[in-house]
Write a protein that holds these residues in place. Structure first.
Motif, PDB file in Angstrom:
ATOM      1  N   LEU A  77      55.852 105.098  15.578  1.00 23.10           N
ATOM      2  CA  LEU A  77      55.142 105.544  16.698  1.00 23.10           C
ATOM      3  C   LEU A  77      54.229 106.177  16.559  1.00 23.10           C
ATOM      4  O   LEU A  77      53.243 105.137  17.799  1.00 23.10           O
ATOM      5  CB  LEU A  77      56.578 105.735  16.781  1.00 23.10           C
ATOM      6  CG  LEU A  77      56.537 106.897  18.960  1.00 23.10           C
ATOM      7  CD1 LEU A  77      56.173 105.369  19.825  1.00 23.10           C
ATOM      8  CD2 LEU A  77      56.784 107.700  19.755  1.00 23.10           C
ATOM      9  N   VAL A  78      53.849 106.732  15.444  1.00 16.75           N
ATOM     10  CA  VAL A  78      52.063 107.191  15.713  1.00 16.75           C
ATOM     11  C   VAL A  78      51.521 106.327  15.546  1.00 16.75           C
ATOM     12  O   VAL A  78      49.813 106.079  16.301  1.00 16.75           O
ATOM     13  CB  VAL A  78      52.313 107.702  14.758  1.00 16.75           C
ATOM     14  CG1 VAL A  78      50.851 108.658  14.617  1.00 16.75           C
ATOM     15  CG2 VAL A  78      52.703 109.456  15.334  1.00 16.75           C
ATOM     16  N   ALA A  79      51.663 105.385  14.802  1.00 18.77           N
ATOM     17  CA  ALA A  79      50.795 103.930  14.264  1.00 18.77           C
ATOM     18  C   ALA A  79      50.811 103.059  15.580  1.00 18.77           C
ATOM     19  O   ALA A  79      49.644 102.589  16.320  1.00 18.77           O
ATOM     20  CB  ALA A  79      51.349 103.368  13.181  1.00 18.77           C
ATOM     21  N   GLN A  80      51.480 103.423  16.759  1.00 16.80           N
ATOM     22  CA  GLN A  80      51.475 102.310  17.997  1.00 16.80           C
ATOM     23  C   GLN A  80      50.641 102.937  18.326  1.00 16.80           C
ATOM     24  O   GLN A  80      49.825 102.173  19.523  1.00 16.80           O
ATOM     25  CB  GLN A  80      52.885 101.750  18.118  1.00 16.80           C
ATOM     26  CG  GLN A  80      53.264 100.734  17.832  1.00 16.80           C
ATOM     27  CD  GLN A  80      54.840 100.800  18.382  1.00 16.80           C
ATOM     28  OE1 GLN A  80      56.124 101.459  18.001  1.00 16.80           O
ATOM     29  NE2 GLN A  80      55.040  99.494  18.646  1.00 16.80           N
ATOM     30  N   LEU A  81      50.940 104.091  19.049  1.00 10.46           N
ATOM     31  CA  LEU A  81      50.691 105.009  19.790  1.00 10.46           C
ATOM     32  C   LEU A  81      49.028 105.869  19.743  1.00 10.46           C
ATOM     33  O   LEU A  81      47.999 105.636  20.492  1.00 10.46           O
ATOM     34  CB  LEU A  81      51.344 106.147  20.522  1.00 10.46           C
ATOM     35  CG  LEU A  81      52.656 106.410  20.782  1.00 10.46           C
ATOM     36  CD1 LEU A  81      53.148 107.557  21.007  1.00 10.46           C
ATOM     37  CD2 LEU A  81      52.510 105.785  22.459  1.00 10.46           C
TER      38      LEU A  81
END
Length: 296
Positions: A77-81
């Protein structure tokens, strides 16, 4: 959902200490050992009824996982956000809860509902206070990503959210020092003795809102039969108040097994002629001594 002004709930939870500093203590004692452990898995089937329609709505799977198991989902999720600031650090001795919800069956297809949601929450291992949660919400082709960091001692939370357009919105909102979310609420409730007549002063944070959610332990005990077995269960009544004053119309009932595991075996919500019922259809417990007493 419509709201109506009501009275302040019994045993309301205060936002602050007398000195004005947000309290980080839970509203009632929470002490290990807890009636769940890493590896526990609970599966629920939900149905909806509103005349003239009724049928299966979907499935919810709840799991207790280790922080090592939670890290890949958080990293993805961090990579997406791609937040401008790093996400809040996770504790070295926390507990994580994972949930998956999806619609299934003829009724969702008829209503053109296609929901596939995934949730992850991390709490302190000592008092189960919420530290971090994330959500991946999918409905057909639309997706919403959300990450929330709870700064318990500061009385605030930082919410990062991405909708379909791709832009990330960051908000700082007030928070309780100790709170639950929808994933962790059920687990915290299981730690409390179910004494008839008691009122358990739960706190729930969801999106922009904070709710006082007193849980009334009723004297009623029922024999609940599900495909997972037959359980002797205590009936609980949940009363939702936003910030202690606004009461949400409708009834919210929960039946919890009267044994060491304190499994939520049935949940039922009624409002505006709609009844949504969830029943336990399967479970895996990693502590044999907590195996519930069930009868075929």
């Amino acid at each position: 959902m419509t709201v109506a002004r009501g009275q302040t709930p019994t045993a309301p939870v205060s936002d602050t200490t007398p000195a004005g500093t947000p309290t980080v203590a839970p509203p009632f004692p929470i002490q290990p050992p807890f009636p769940f452990a890493v590896g526990e898995k609970l599966t629920y089937e939900f149905s909806l009824s509103r005349f003239p329609l009724s049928g299966k709505l979907g499935e919810l799977v709840l799991s207790v996982v280790s922080l090592d198991q939670a890290q890949p989902a958080r990293a993805a999720l961090v990579a997406q956000l791609k937040p401008e600031i790093g996400p809040c650090p996770l504790p070295s001795a926390g507990i994580a809860f994972h949930a998956q919800a999806r619609t299934r069956g003829f009724l969702p297809a008829l209503l053109r509902l296609d929901v596939r949601n995934e949730y992850l929450s991390v709490v302190e291992s000592t008092d189960l206070g919420l530290l971090y949660n994330q959500r991946t919400l999918r409905e057909r082709e639309r997706q919403r990503l959300q990450m929330t960091c709870q700064a318990r001692t500061d009385g605030k939370r930082v919410v990062l959210e991405q909708n379909g357009e791709g832009a990330v919105n960051t908000r700082t909102l007030p928070a309780r020092g100790w709170t639950t979310d929808l994933q962790t609420f059920w687990y915290v409730l299981r730690t409390h003795p179910l004494t008839p007549g008691a009122v358990i002063p739960m706190v729930l944070t969801e999106d922009d809102r904070i709710y006082d959610l007193p849980v009334v332990v009723t004297p009623e005990v029922a024999r609940i039969q599900t495909s997972a077995g037959t359980f002797r269960a205590r009936k609980l009544e949940l009363k939702a108040y936003e910030s202690g004053f606004t009461r949400y119309k409708g009834s919210f009932l929960l039946w919890v097994s009267e044994d060491a595991a304190r499994l939520p075996v049935r949940v039922q919500f009624k409002a505006r002629g709609v009844t949504v019922t969830g029943e336990l259809v399967g479970y895996t417990l990693l502590r044999p001594e907590l195996r519930p007493e069930r009868r075929r």
